[in-house]
Motif scaffolding. Structure first.
Motif, PDB file in Angstrom:
ATOM      1  N   HIS A  50       5.971  12.174   6.153  1.00 47.83           N
ATOM      2  CA  HIS A  50       5.476  13.541   7.173  1.00 47.83           C
ATOM      3  C   HIS A  50       6.095  14.196   7.857  1.00 47.83           C
ATOM      4  O   HIS A  50       6.891  14.054   8.378  1.00 47.83           O
ATOM      5  N   ASN A  51       5.555  15.788   7.814  1.00 45.43           N
ATOM      6  CA  ASN A  51       6.478  16.641   8.920  1.00 45.43           C
ATOM      7  C   ASN A  51       6.931  16.603  10.613  1.00 45.43           C
ATOM      8  O   ASN A  51       6.046  17.213  10.406  1.00 45.43           O
ATOM      9  N   VAL A  52       7.311  14.714  10.819  1.00 43.64           N
ATOM     10  CA  VAL A  52       7.694  15.503  11.844  1.00 43.64           C
ATOM     11  C   VAL A  52       8.636  15.873  12.613  1.00 43.64           C
ATOM     12  O   VAL A  52       9.500  15.707  12.554  1.00 43.64           O
ATOM     13  N   ILE A  53       8.318  16.406  13.151  1.00 38.10           N
ATOM     14  CA  ILE A  53       9.502  17.463  14.091  1.00 38.10           C
ATOM     15  C   ILE A  53       9.936  16.631  15.611  1.00 38.10           C
ATOM     16  O   ILE A  53      11.113  17.331  16.053  1.00 38.10           O
TER      17      ILE A  53
ATOM     18  N   ARG B 173       1.227  -1.164   0.013  1.00 38.73           N
ATOM     19  CA  ARG B 173      -0.172  -0.149   0.367  1.00 38.73           C
ATOM     20  C   ARG B 173       1.149   0.645  -0.073  1.00 38.73           C
ATOM     21  O   ARG B 173       1.154   1.949   0.950  1.00 38.73           O
ATOM     22  N   SER B 174       0.680   2.584  -0.655  1.00 37.62           N
ATOM     23  CA  SER B 174       1.378   3.111  -0.717  1.00 37.62           C
ATOM     24  C   SER B 174       0.470   4.409  -1.943  1.00 37.62           C
ATOM     25  O   SER B 174      -0.372   4.072  -2.271  1.00 37.62           O
ATOM     26  N   GLU B 175       0.956   5.593  -0.428  1.00 39.35           N
ATOM     27  CA  GLU B 175      -0.383   7.051  -0.894  1.00 39.35           C
ATOM     28  C   GLU B 175       0.828   7.885  -0.642  1.00 39.35           C
ATOM     29  O   GLU B 175       1.955   7.735  -0.111  1.00 39.35           O
ATOM     30  N   GLU B 176      -0.083   9.095  -1.240  1.00 41.14           N
ATOM     31  CA  GLU B 176       1.164  10.131  -1.432  1.00 41.14           C
ATOM     32  C   GLU B 176       0.156  10.465  -0.600  1.00 41.14           C
ATOM     33  O   GLU B 176      -0.409  11.049   0.313  1.00 41.14           O
ATOM     34  N   ILE B 177       1.400  11.732   0.590  1.00 40.47           N
ATOM     35  CA  ILE B 177       1.278  12.602   1.608  1.00 40.47           C
ATOM     36  C   ILE B 177       0.217  13.878   1.345  1.00 40.47           C
ATOM     37  O   ILE B 177       0.889  14.141   1.096  1.00 40.47           O
ATOM     38  N   LEU B 178       0.213  13.331   2.150  1.00 38.54           N
ATOM     39  CA  LEU B 178      -1.198  14.645   2.492  1.00 38.54           C
ATOM     40  C   LEU B 178      -0.380  15.741   3.321  1.00 38.54           C
ATOM     41  O   LEU B 178      -0.315  15.613   4.276  1.00 38.54           O
ATOM     42  N   GLU B 179      -0.934  16.949   2.868  1.00 38.13           N
ATOM     43  CA  GLU B 179      -0.409  17.824   3.257  1.00 38.13           C
ATOM     44  C   GLU B 179       0.976  18.354   4.570  1.00 38.13           C
ATOM     45  O   GLU B 179       1.070  17.800   5.206  1.00 38.13           O
ATOM     46  N   PRO B 180       1.875  17.403   3.137  1.00 40.99           N
ATOM     47  CA  PRO B 180       3.395  17.233   4.074  1.00 40.99           C
ATOM     48  C   PRO B 180       4.110  18.738   4.309  1.00 40.99           C
ATOM     49  O   PRO B 180       4.824  18.560   5.168  1.00 40.99           O
ATOM     50  N   GLU B 181       3.600  19.382   4.621  1.00 40.98           N
ATOM     51  CA  GLU B 181       4.422  20.527   4.642  1.00 40.98           C
ATOM     52  C   GLU B 181       4.012  21.251   7.114  1.00 40.98           C
ATOM     53  O   GLU B 181       4.308  21.449   7.830  1.00 40.98           O
ATOM     54  N   LEU B 182       2.697  20.197   6.769  1.00 34.91           N
ATOM     55  CA  LEU B 182       1.645  20.295   8.775  1.00 34.91           C
ATOM     56  C   LEU B 182       2.395  19.193   9.598  1.00 34.91           C
ATOM     57  O   LEU B 182       3.131  18.787   9.444  1.00 34.91           O
ATOM     58  N   LEU B 183       2.835  20.700  10.496  1.00 34.95           N
ATOM     59  CA  LEU B 183       3.931  20.270  11.478  1.00 34.95           C
ATOM     60  C   LEU B 183       3.057  19.257  12.402  1.00 34.95           C
ATOM     61  O   LEU B 183       2.048  18.941  13.020  1.00 34.95           O
ATOM     62  N   ILE B 184       3.933  18.158  12.582  1.00 42.32           N
ATOM     63  CA  ILE B 184       3.453  16.995  13.122  1.00 42.32           C
ATOM     64  C   ILE B 184       4.599  16.566  14.730  1.00 42.32           C
ATOM     65  O   ILE B 184       6.055  16.740  14.125  1.00 42.32           O
ATOM     66  N   VAL B 185       3.977  16.766  16.174  1.00 41.51           N
ATOM     67  CA  VAL B 185       4.619  15.927  16.988  1.00 41.51           C
ATOM     68  C   VAL B 185       4.249  14.517  17.213  1.00 41.51           C
ATOM     69  O   VAL B 185       2.882  14.803  17.706  1.00 41.51           O
TER      70      VAL B 185
ATOM     71  N   ARG C 282      -3.917  22.706  13.970  1.00 44.16           N
ATOM     72  CA  ARG C 282      -2.373  22.634  14.623  1.00 44.16           C
ATOM     73  C   ARG C 282      -2.408  21.918  15.655  1.00 44.16           C
ATOM     74  O   ARG C 282      -0.983  21.567  16.812  1.00 44.16           O
ATOM     75  N   ASN C 283      -3.283  22.437  17.404  1.00 41.14           N
ATOM     76  CA  ASN C 283      -3.561  21.609  18.422  1.00 41.14           C
ATOM     77  C   ASN C 283      -3.566  20.324  18.095  1.00 41.14           C
ATOM     78  O   ASN C 283      -2.388  19.190  18.849  1.00 41.14           O
ATOM     79  N   LEU C 284      -4.023  19.667  17.692  1.00 41.08           N
ATOM     80  CA  LEU C 284      -3.977  17.846  17.264  1.00 41.08           C
ATOM     81  C   LEU C 284      -3.137  17.354  17.093  1.00 41.08           C
ATOM     82  O   LEU C 284      -2.532  16.099  17.563  1.00 41.08           O
ATOM     83  N   PHE C 285      -2.422  17.977  15.677  1.00 42.29           N
ATOM     84  CA  PHE C 285      -1.289  17.403  15.621  1.00 42.29           C
ATOM     85  C   PHE C 285       0.479  18.305  16.466  1.00 42.29           C
ATOM     86  O   PHE C 285       0.858  17.469  15.669  1.00 42.29           O
ATOM     87  N   SER C 286       0.089  19.248  17.184  1.00 41.40           N
ATOM     88  CA  SER C 286       1.471  19.399  17.464  1.00 41.40           C
ATOM     89  C   SER C 286       1.530  20.350  18.680  1.00 41.40           C
ATOM     90  O   SER C 286       2.064  19.808  19.527  1.00 41.40           O
ATOM     91  N   ASP C 287       0.456  21.116  18.976  1.00 41.95           N
ATOM     92  CA  ASP C 287       0.460  22.236  19.577  1.00 41.95           C
ATOM     93  C   ASP C 287       0.172  21.610  21.269  1.00 41.95           C
ATOM     94  O   ASP C 287       0.689  21.847  22.231  1.00 41.95           O
ATOM     95  N   THR C 288      -0.947  20.876  21.453  1.00 47.41           N
ATOM     96  CA  THR C 288      -1.113  20.066  22.194  1.00 47.41           C
ATOM     97  C   THR C 288      -0.508  19.163  23.405  1.00 47.41           C
ATOM     98  O   THR C 288       0.206  19.203  23.826  1.00 47.41           O
ATOM     99  N   ALA C 289       0.273  18.270  22.196  1.00 46.24           N
ATOM    100  CA  ALA C 289       1.445  17.496  22.400  1.00 46.24           C
ATOM    101  C   ALA C 289       2.388  18.806  23.298  1.00 46.24           C
ATOM    102  O   ALA C 289       3.366  17.962  24.503  1.00 46.24           O
TER     103      ALA C 289
END
Length: 355
Positions: free
Chosen positions: A63-66, A24-36, A330-337
């Motif tokens: 994905h943009n895991v920081i 299974r291969s998928e194109e990365i959605l919103e690759p710029e979105l910051l992720i913690v 932003r909260n869900l993907f990085s700020d809350t964490a």
């Protein structure tokens, strides 16, 4: 939990099959979105290694895991010394791996936070263990996740963990010490235990309690083919938790065998759309109840890797949150964490959306 218990739990989980995931291969959605990524593990169990090299390969798969947070998994305990201090070996192990393998050429900070464990039946005597964790973490140690998950059915949990730990008097003393020392408390519990979790949160209203794995809905053993009934009861208990302002929900963990979705039994690994169809009712309800500033998406890798790839799981999360505002996402993907685990990320301004 004993070494034998850990082995039993690992055997019960489906095996990670890299060749199957590669179908299974998928194109990365919103690759710029910051992720913690606030929940993953590094471990070296017999026949099962997931160390920094494999973790970084997943984190760097598009994905943009920081930044990431390691959560206890009973690996690399100290072999000698007092029994109570043996879990500190995991913190030492993770901190050394993180220090040696963080990459200077990118913005990825692996294991910027560490969540360890302690025997909460030690009561007040947890303090020297917590102090040892803090020293071993060298600025990375953030909180505690004790072993409290329990179910009477061995089809669900193939180990005999003690029942009712959250109600025990020594637990209350230990949790008070955890709070006094400025730590968070992560709890992995099945939905059948959430009333005990809620009572503990009421008893310690100033302690931040992070509920793991979407509140632990079950779909195996006695709950197989009872998804509608389980959802209704799970919802009631999650509503009770959400009404308590000191609770935070981690959205993930539904690719473990406990939830009963069985994606690992398919000929092809699931697409992100498959995951959305299965998980969105649970996750969107949590977001609605807790608010995005009290929710965070998690990978729970490598456990969830037995059913889906890192790229697909984060694509699914992005689709689940697609209609929310930029601040909410932003909260869900990085700020809350970042806020809950007090991560030092100058490139990541922490904002809290109004719910």
């Amino acid at each position: 939990m004993s070494d034998e218990s850990i082995e039993a739990v690992l055997k019960a989980h489906p095996t990670v099959r890299s060749d199957w995931l590669a179908l299974r291969s998928e194109e990365i959605l919103e690759p710029e979105l910051l992720i913690v990524d606030p929940h993953h593990h590094l471990w070296d169990h017999p026949g099962d290694r997931y160390l920094a090299d494999r973790a970084i390969a997943d984190f760097s798969s598009g994905h943009n895991v920081i930044s990431t947070v390691h959560v206890q998994c009973r690996s690399m305990y100290r072999e000698h010394g007092p029994e109570s201090l043996k879990p500190v070996g995991e913190t030492e192990f993770v901190r050394q791996l993180a220090t040696g393998r963080n990459r200077s050429d990118t913005s990825l900070h692996i294991c910027a936070g560490i969540v360890g464990t302690v025997d909460i039946l030690l009561g007040d005597d947890v303090q020297p263990v917590l102090e040892a964790h803090i020293e071993a973490g060298v600025g990375r140690f953030r909180g505690i996740r004790p072993t409290v998950v329990w179910h009477e059915s061995r089809e669900i949990l193939p180990v005999a963990n003690p029942e009712g730990l959250l109600r025990a008097a020594p637990t209350r003393a230990a949790v008070s010490c955890i709070h006094k020392m400025g730590m968070t408390l992560d709890l992995w519990a099945f939905f059948t235990q959430l009333r005990d979790v809620a009572q503990l949160c009421r008893d310690h209203p100033d302690l931040t309690v992070v509920i793991n794995h979407t509140g632990g809905p079950l779909g195996i053993g006695p709950y197989k083919d009872k998804r509608t009934e389980v959802f209704a009861e799970w919802r009631s208990r999650v509503e009770e938790l959400a009404a308590l302002p000191n609770t935070v929900m981690k959205l993930g963990g539904l690719a473990m065998r406990y939830a009963g979705f069985g994606f690992n039994e398919r000929t092809l690994p699931p697409s992100s759309d498959d995951l959305v169809a299965a998980w969105k009712p649970y996750m969107r309800l949590c977001i609605d109840l807790f608010g995005p500033d009290r929710c965070m998406f998690e990978s729970n890798f490598p456990v969830d890797k037995a059913m889906c790839s890192y790229s697909v799981i984060w694509n699914a999360y992005k689709k689940i949150a697609a209609d929310l505002t930029a601040a909410e996402r932003r909260n869900l993907f990085s700020d809350t964490a970042a806020r809950i685990y007090r991560l030092d990320l100058p490139q990541l301004p922490v904002t809290i959306a109004k719910s």
